[in-house]
Design a protein around this motif. Sequence first.
Motif, PDB file in Angstrom:
ATOM      1  N   LEU A   1       0.834  -1.206   0.000  1.00 30.86           N
ATOM      2  CA  LEU A   1       0.000   0.000   0.000  1.00 30.86           C
ATOM      3  C   LEU A   1       0.870   1.257   0.000  1.00 30.86           C
ATOM      4  N   PHE A   2       1.939   1.249   0.760  1.00 32.14           N
ATOM      5  CA  PHE A   2       2.868   2.392   0.741  1.00 32.14           C
ATOM      6  C   PHE A   2       3.460   2.568  -0.653  1.00 32.14           C
ATOM      7  N   GLU A   3       3.851   1.467  -1.291  1.00 32.25           N
ATOM      8  CA  GLU A   3       4.416   1.552  -2.633  1.00 32.25           C
ATOM      9  C   GLU A   3       3.415   2.129  -3.623  1.00 32.25           C
ATOM     10  N   ILE A   4       2.172   1.647  -3.555  1.00 33.40           N
ATOM     11  CA  ILE A   4       1.165   2.081  -4.521  1.00 33.40           C
ATOM     12  C   ILE A   4       0.763   3.530  -4.280  1.00 33.40           C
ATOM     13  N   VAL A   5       0.423   3.865  -3.035  1.00 31.50           N
ATOM     14  CA  VAL A   5      -0.113   5.195  -2.747  1.00 31.50           C
ATOM     15  C   VAL A   5       0.978   6.261  -2.843  1.00 31.50           C
ATOM     16  N   ILE A   6       2.058   6.077  -2.089  1.00 32.52           N
ATOM     17  CA  ILE A   6       3.098   7.108  -2.043  1.00 32.52           C
ATOM     18  C   ILE A   6       3.976   7.055  -3.291  1.00 32.52           C
ATOM     19  N   GLY A   7       4.413   5.856  -3.676  1.00 35.36           N
ATOM     20  CA  GLY A   7       5.330   5.739  -4.799  1.00 35.36           C
ATOM     21  C   GLY A   7       4.730   6.225  -6.110  1.00 35.36           C
ATOM     22  N   ILE A   8       3.519   5.747  -6.431  1.00 30.43           N
ATOM     23  CA  ILE A   8       2.901   6.153  -7.696  1.00 30.43           C
ATOM     24  C   ILE A   8       2.529   7.626  -7.670  1.00 30.43           C
ATOM     25  N   THR A   9       2.034   8.111  -6.524  1.00 28.70           N
ATOM     26  CA  THR A   9       1.673   9.525  -6.434  1.00 28.70           C
ATOM     27  C   THR A   9       2.885  10.423  -6.666  1.00 28.70           C
ATOM     28  N   LEU A  10       3.977  10.144  -5.987  1.00 31.85           N
ATOM     29  CA  LEU A  10       5.195  10.933  -6.187  1.00 31.85           C
ATOM     30  C   LEU A  10       5.722  10.800  -7.613  1.00 31.85           C
ATOM     31  N   GLY A  11       5.603   9.601  -8.182  1.00 30.78           N
ATOM     32  CA  GLY A  11       6.066   9.405  -9.548  1.00 30.78           C
ATOM     33  C   GLY A  11       5.266  10.206 -10.557  1.00 30.78           C
ATOM     34  N   VAL A  12       3.946  10.269 -10.365  1.00 37.25           N
ATOM     35  CA  VAL A  12       3.106  11.057 -11.274  1.00 37.25           C
ATOM     36  C   VAL A  12       3.419  12.542 -11.133  1.00 37.25           C
ATOM     37  N   VAL A  13       3.539  13.010  -9.889  1.00 41.94           N
ATOM     38  CA  VAL A  13       3.814  14.433  -9.661  1.00 41.94           C
ATOM     39  C   VAL A  13       5.145  14.834 -10.278  1.00 41.94           C
ATOM     40  N   THR A  14       6.180  14.044 -10.044  1.00 39.08           N
ATOM     41  CA  THR A  14       7.504  14.398 -10.584  1.00 39.08           C
ATOM     42  C   THR A  14       7.572  14.196 -12.092  1.00 39.08           C
ATOM     43  N   GLY A  15       6.840  13.182 -12.616  1.00 38.24           N
ATOM     44  CA  GLY A  15       6.837  12.971 -14.059  1.00 38.24           C
ATOM     45  C   GLY A  15       6.183  14.111 -14.811  1.00 38.24           C
TER      46      GLY A  15
END
Length: 307
Positions: free
Chosen positions: A106-120
């Motif tokens: 859940l940490f990987e999906i919520v935090i990781g993907i969110t940060l990846g979308v924002v930075t991308g």
Amino acid sequence: MGRYVVRRLLQMVPVFIGSTLLIFLMVNVMGDPIAGLCGDRQCDPATAAQLRKEFGLDKPVTQQYLTYMGNVFTGDFGTAFNGQEVTELMSTAFPVTIRLTVVAILFEIVIGITLGVVTGLRRGRPVDTGVLLATLVVISVPTFVTGLLLQLLLGVKWGWIKPSVSPDAPFDELILPGLVLASVSLAYVTRLTRTSIAENRRSDYVRTAVAKGLPRRRVITKHLLRNSLIPVVTFIGTDIGALMGGAIVTERIFNIHGVGYQLYQGILRQNTQTVVGFVTVLVLVFLVANLLVDLLYAVLDPRIRYA
């Protein structure tokens, strides 16, 4: 789809046999289980012979493996050297590690993907640079350092959490261990999502969606994100088994009696039945997770079809 699933299931059979055979040979050939059972003192020859006969260690390794696999298909993973059934150890260890893995995923999906979308979407800007530096630090620092540091600060010095997890291991006590377990994978998910978003952002279908006047949120969620998640889903799917099997350090730090703890005890005591039994189940977890990831591709990208 049905034919593809059947073909994949058939392909899993030799992979499962080869993986379990390799683990079985490594565990049984590289160490002497009887020496580990006797402890610091050396067993006398009569006792060692009796123990080898009792646990079937006096037979050829090939025959031991065939006997073990035959018992596995009937649900019998053997008996640990302390007399406890391996299935009993699994019934107490796997639920704890599954809860810990769910928190980490859940940490990987919520935090990781969110940060990846924002930075991308903001590639080259200060927020992108800051997140890249933070993920690089997380990847560089070993997990045991991160775990011990957070345990010392949050649990011992500031008293915000319990330094160790209770035997029941409820979800609320697994938040910090789950974050520690997912820290490195979370950083990789962030960087992988960022790269995929940045590349697909320049694709023709994204330009077409923008030219049609679709709302920005719909362009990102329905068009850009779905296609960008394919490599991320691949990583997370393969990471499920890695998290369950690689939780030894995290479980030792926070005193969690899960799969990692049982594997550590089995390796320390050279308990072959425990180690081989747990690794056999982990191999199945890897194979099933990879199959589910492949089937999920068609959901994310309708262009993918299975013959």
